[in-house]
Structures are given as C-alpha cells and as structure tokens.
Design a protein around this motif. Structure first.
Motif, PDB file in Angstrom:
ATOM      1  N   GLY A   1      -3.692  20.185   8.858  1.00  0.00           N
ATOM      2  CA  GLY A   1      -5.070  19.770   9.057  1.00  0.00           C
ATOM      3  C   GLY A   1      -5.201  18.274   9.159  1.00  0.00           C
ATOM      4  O   GLY A   1      -4.220  17.533   9.021  1.00  0.00           O
ATOM      5  N   PRO A   2      -6.419  17.782   9.369  1.00  0.00           N
ATOM      6  CA  PRO A   2      -6.622  16.345   9.600  1.00  0.00           C
ATOM      7  C   PRO A   2      -6.328  15.475   8.384  1.00  0.00           C
ATOM      8  O   PRO A   2      -6.121  14.266   8.533  1.00  0.00           O
ATOM      9  N   TYR A   3      -6.321  16.049   7.174  1.00  0.00           N
ATOM     10  CA  TYR A   3      -6.111  15.248   5.971  1.00  0.00           C
ATOM     11  C   TYR A   3      -4.777  15.556   5.311  1.00  0.00           C
ATOM     12  O   TYR A   3      -4.585  15.274   4.128  1.00  0.00           O
ATOM     13  N   ARG A   4      -3.870  16.098   6.071  1.00  0.00           N
ATOM     14  CA  ARG A   4      -2.547  16.410   5.531  1.00  0.00           C
ATOM     15  C   ARG A   4      -1.805  15.128   5.173  1.00  0.00           C
ATOM     16  O   ARG A   4      -1.658  14.229   5.996  1.00  0.00           O
ATOM     17  N   GLN A   5      -1.360  15.016   3.915  1.00  0.00           N
ATOM     18  CA  GLN A   5      -0.635  13.839   3.439  1.00  0.00           C
ATOM     19  C   GLN A   5       0.408  14.299   2.413  1.00  0.00           C
ATOM     20  O   GLN A   5       0.213  14.156   1.197  1.00  0.00           O
ATOM     21  N   PRO A   6       1.528  14.868   2.872  1.00  0.00           N
ATOM     22  CA  PRO A   6       2.508  15.397   1.916  1.00  0.00           C
ATOM     23  C   PRO A   6       3.104  14.349   0.987  1.00  0.00           C
ATOM     24  O   PRO A   6       3.426  14.655  -0.163  1.00  0.00           O
ATOM     25  N   ARG A   7       3.239  13.116   1.454  1.00  0.00           N
ATOM     26  CA  ARG A   7       3.782  12.083   0.573  1.00  0.00           C
ATOM     27  C   ARG A   7       2.801  11.766  -0.557  1.00  0.00           C
ATOM     28  O   ARG A   7       3.205  11.491  -1.691  1.00  0.00           O
ATOM     29  N   LEU A   8       1.515  11.814  -0.258  1.00  0.00           N
ATOM     30  CA  LEU A   8       0.517  11.609  -1.300  1.00  0.00           C
ATOM     31  C   LEU A   8       0.557  12.767  -2.294  1.00  0.00           C
ATOM     32  O   LEU A   8       0.415  12.564  -3.508  1.00  0.00           O
ATOM     33  N   ALA A   9       0.761  13.984  -1.783  1.00  0.00           N
ATOM     34  CA  ALA A   9       0.898  15.139  -2.674  1.00  0.00           C
ATOM     35  C   ALA A   9       2.098  14.955  -3.604  1.00  0.00           C
ATOM     36  O   ALA A   9       2.032  15.278  -4.799  1.00  0.00           O
TER      37      ALA A   9
ATOM     38  N   GLN B   1       0.842  -1.192   0.000  1.00  0.00           N
ATOM     39  CA  GLN B   1       0.000   0.000   0.000  1.00  0.00           C
ATOM     40  C   GLN B   1       0.875   1.239   0.000  1.00  0.00           C
ATOM     41  O   GLN B   1       1.676   1.436   0.914  1.00  0.00           O
ATOM     42  N   GLY B   2       0.748   2.066  -1.028  1.00  0.00           N
ATOM     43  CA  GLY B   2       1.502   3.305  -1.088  1.00  0.00           C
ATOM     44  C   GLY B   2       0.842   4.398  -0.260  1.00  0.00           C
ATOM     45  O   GLY B   2      -0.098   4.156   0.505  1.00  0.00           O
ATOM     46  N   ALA B   3       1.334   5.623  -0.413  1.00  0.00           N
ATOM     47  CA  ALA B   3       0.723   6.758   0.275  1.00  0.00           C
ATOM     48  C   ALA B   3      -0.734   6.886  -0.165  1.00  0.00           C
ATOM     49  O   ALA B   3      -1.075   6.656  -1.320  1.00  0.00           O
ATOM     50  N   HIS B   4      -1.614   7.270   0.772  1.00  0.00           N
ATOM     51  CA  HIS B   4      -3.032   7.363   0.457  1.00  0.00           C
ATOM     52  C   HIS B   4      -3.686   8.401   1.348  1.00  0.00           C
ATOM     53  O   HIS B   4      -3.140   8.776   2.396  1.00  0.00           O
ATOM     54  N   GLY B   5      -4.843   8.869   0.940  1.00  0.00           N
ATOM     55  CA  GLY B   5      -5.525   9.848   1.756  1.00  0.00           C
ATOM     56  C   GLY B   5      -6.869  10.273   1.185  1.00  0.00           C
ATOM     57  O   GLY B   5      -7.161  10.083  -0.005  1.00  0.00           O
ATOM     58  N   TYR B   6      -7.682  10.839   2.054  1.00  0.00           N
ATOM     59  CA  TYR B   6      -9.024  11.302   1.708  1.00  0.00           C
ATOM     60  C   TYR B   6      -8.943  12.558   0.851  1.00  0.00           C
ATOM     61  O   TYR B   6      -8.097  13.431   1.076  1.00  0.00           O
ATOM     62  N   VAL B   7      -9.854  12.643  -0.127  1.00  0.00           N
ATOM     63  CA  VAL B   7      -9.950  13.821  -0.993  1.00  0.00           C
ATOM     64  C   VAL B   7     -11.389  14.329  -0.934  1.00  0.00           C
ATOM     65  O   VAL B   7     -12.333  13.611  -1.303  1.00  0.00           O
ATOM     66  N   SER B   8     -11.566  15.548  -0.459  1.00  0.00           N
ATOM     67  CA  SER B   8     -12.891  16.143  -0.342  1.00  0.00           C
ATOM     68  C   SER B   8     -13.305  16.791  -1.661  1.00  0.00           C
ATOM     69  O   SER B   8     -12.497  17.479  -2.300  1.00  0.00           O
ATOM     70  N   PRO B   9     -14.574  16.633  -2.071  1.00  0.00           N
ATOM     71  CA  PRO B   9     -15.028  17.302  -3.288  1.00  0.00           C
ATOM     72  C   PRO B   9     -15.031  18.823  -3.155  1.00  0.00           C
ATOM     73  O   PRO B   9     -15.074  19.531  -4.174  1.00  0.00           O
ATOM     74  N   SER B  10     -14.952  19.318  -1.914  1.00  0.00           N
ATOM     75  CA  SER B  10     -14.900  20.772  -1.720  1.00  0.00           C
ATOM     76  C   SER B  10     -13.581  21.365  -2.206  1.00  0.00           C
ATOM     77  O   SER B  10     -13.468  22.589  -2.332  1.00  0.00           O
ATOM     78  N   TRP B  11     -12.611  20.497  -2.482  1.00  0.00           N
ATOM     79  CA  TRP B  11     -11.321  20.982  -2.970  1.00  0.00           C
ATOM     80  C   TRP B  11     -11.311  21.172  -4.488  1.00  0.00           C
ATOM     81  O   TRP B  11     -10.357  21.715  -5.032  1.00  0.00           O
ATOM     82  N   TYR B  12     -12.330  20.680  -5.169  1.00  0.00           N
ATOM     83  CA  TYR B  12     -12.388  20.808  -6.624  1.00  0.00           C
ATOM     84  C   TYR B  12     -12.967  22.166  -7.021  1.00  0.00           C
ATOM     85  O   TYR B  12     -13.591  22.856  -6.208  1.00  0.00           O
TER      86      TYR B  12
ATOM     87  N   ASN C   1      -7.478   8.960  -2.755  1.00  0.00           N
ATOM     88  CA  ASN C   1      -6.364   8.762  -3.673  1.00  0.00           C
ATOM     89  C   ASN C   1      -5.366   7.792  -3.050  1.00  0.00           C
ATOM     90  O   ASN C   1      -5.111   7.830  -1.842  1.00  0.00           O
ATOM     91  N   PHE C   2      -4.777   6.947  -3.894  1.00  0.00           N
ATOM     92  CA  PHE C   2      -3.881   5.916  -3.355  1.00  0.00           C
ATOM     93  C   PHE C   2      -3.082   5.284  -4.479  1.00  0.00           C
ATOM     94  O   PHE C   2      -3.387   5.434  -5.666  1.00  0.00           O
ATOM     95  N   SER C   3      -2.069   4.540  -4.078  1.00  0.00           N
ATOM     96  CA  SER C   3      -1.379   3.629  -4.985  1.00  0.00           C
ATOM     97  C   SER C   3      -1.237   2.294  -4.279  1.00  0.00           C
ATOM     98  O   SER C   3      -1.123   2.241  -3.045  1.00  0.00           O
TER      99      SER C   3
END
Length: 210
Positions: free
Chosen positions: A185-193, A76-87, A98-100
C-alpha cells in the motif's frame, strides 16, 4: 526537535546505530547570518570518540565557511505516516508520523589532502562493498578528483536523539501499526516496522530490569 521524554534518548549507542544505518545526512551552518544546508554521505569516525567524517565538493566549503564555528549534522532514520484508523477503537483520533532522528553539533576540522583522500576511500568502500562488482577507489587515479573536495572530521560536542515509535500506544495498536507498515500500500515502510519492533523489544527489556 521538540523535546518529549518518552521519545528522547541520550544513549550514544542508539545515536550511533541510526547514523550507521542512515549515512545520508544534511549539513547545516550559517554564512553571514543566512542558513546554508548541503546533503552528503557521512560516516562515524573509526575511533572511540563520537565523531563524524565526510567531504564536501568545492565551493560548498566556502558557502558553509567551516572556519566560522559549529555546524549541525542531521541524520534521518526510517519514517512514515501512521493513520489513527490502525489503532484500537478509542485509542486516538490524531494521525501522526513515526520516525527516528539524530542532530549532532560540532566544530568541523578541515582535513589535509592525505586525510581527505583516506576519507574518500573509506566512503567509497563503505558503499561499494554491497555492489556485485565493487570498484574500489584507486588513490592514485582519484587524486585529481580529490582536489575538488574538502574532507571534514567533526567531533560531536553534543547530540539530541529522538526515536518516536508509538511508545505511548497500547500493545494491540502498536502491533496493528507494525502490520500495516509491512502490508502493501501507499504507506508501506518495512524498515520503520523493523525499528518499531526494536523499540518495543528495548522497552520490554528496560521494563524487566527496572
């Protein structure tokens, strides 16, 4: 994994990179028709062949019954929640993740004591190299400990690889997601970025050569 051509890749180098970056894996098999899963560090074999090396502690070898056939190894690679409010407005109302990930199937080869010890030395060196004062595994001192483990080499007979990084979204939304994943914030995932930026660069590179 559910197949999606937009996110799937058969590129072995992509699979190798995910495995190399995320060596903590789940080992899955069946024993008498019952699924069995264990978690262990797994490395790529040092050969041109796509193969994995790892070890399990006793009695996991009996729980998995490695002589029964194929096992599945999940990375399992880096992964994290993506909110539709960010689109951008109107892009989508659906939240997602998002994940790999890489799924590898292969028939395990149980290693002899010498090869098992070599795998344990390599596993230790792989992780200790990042420690300020590394403790390399002394093969003589570690021999009694090694007897409590079973080394495995797993030639990969097939694999599936999925890299889901908002490839179906517009360029502004993708950048917004990357920025949000880097923000506190709670969904911070720099490796996923980082992975999203790599996937975006790869897609641009592929488009320019088509």
């Amino acid at each position: 994994m559910r197949h999606n051509p937009r996110h799937a890749t058969t590129d072995e180098q992509v699979a190798r990179q995910i495995i190399d970056d995320h060596p903590w894996a789940m080992l899955v098999s069946q024993r008498d028709g019952v699924p069995v899963a264990s978690h262990y560090p797994v490395l790529l074999d040092e050969s041109d062949e796509l193969a994995l090396v790892t070890h399990v502690g006793r009695p996991d070898d009996r729980l998995h019954d490695f002589e029964a056939g194929q096992v599945l190894v999940v990375f399992q690679g880096a992964h994290g929640y993506v909110s539709p409010s960010w689109y951008v407005p109107g892009a989508s109302i659906a939240p997602t993740w998002n994940f790999s990930a890489v799924h590898c199937w292969g028939t395990p080869q149980v290693l002899d004591a010498e090869a098992n010890l070599a795998v344990l030395e390599r596993l230790t060196a792989h992780f200790e190299q990042h420690v300020d004062e590394p403790m390399w595994l002394d093969p003589v001192a570690a021999a009694p400990l090694a007897r409590g483990t079973v080394g495995l080499r797993i030639p990969v007979e097939r694999f599936t690889c999925k890299v889901k990084m908002s490839q179906d979204k517009d360029v502004v939304s993708v950048q917004n997601v990357i920025d949000r994943l880097r923000a506190p914030g709670p969904y911070r995932q720099p490796r996923l970025a980082d992975d999203m930026e790599r996937a975006r660069a790869d897609s641009i590179g592929h488009a320019s050569t088509d």
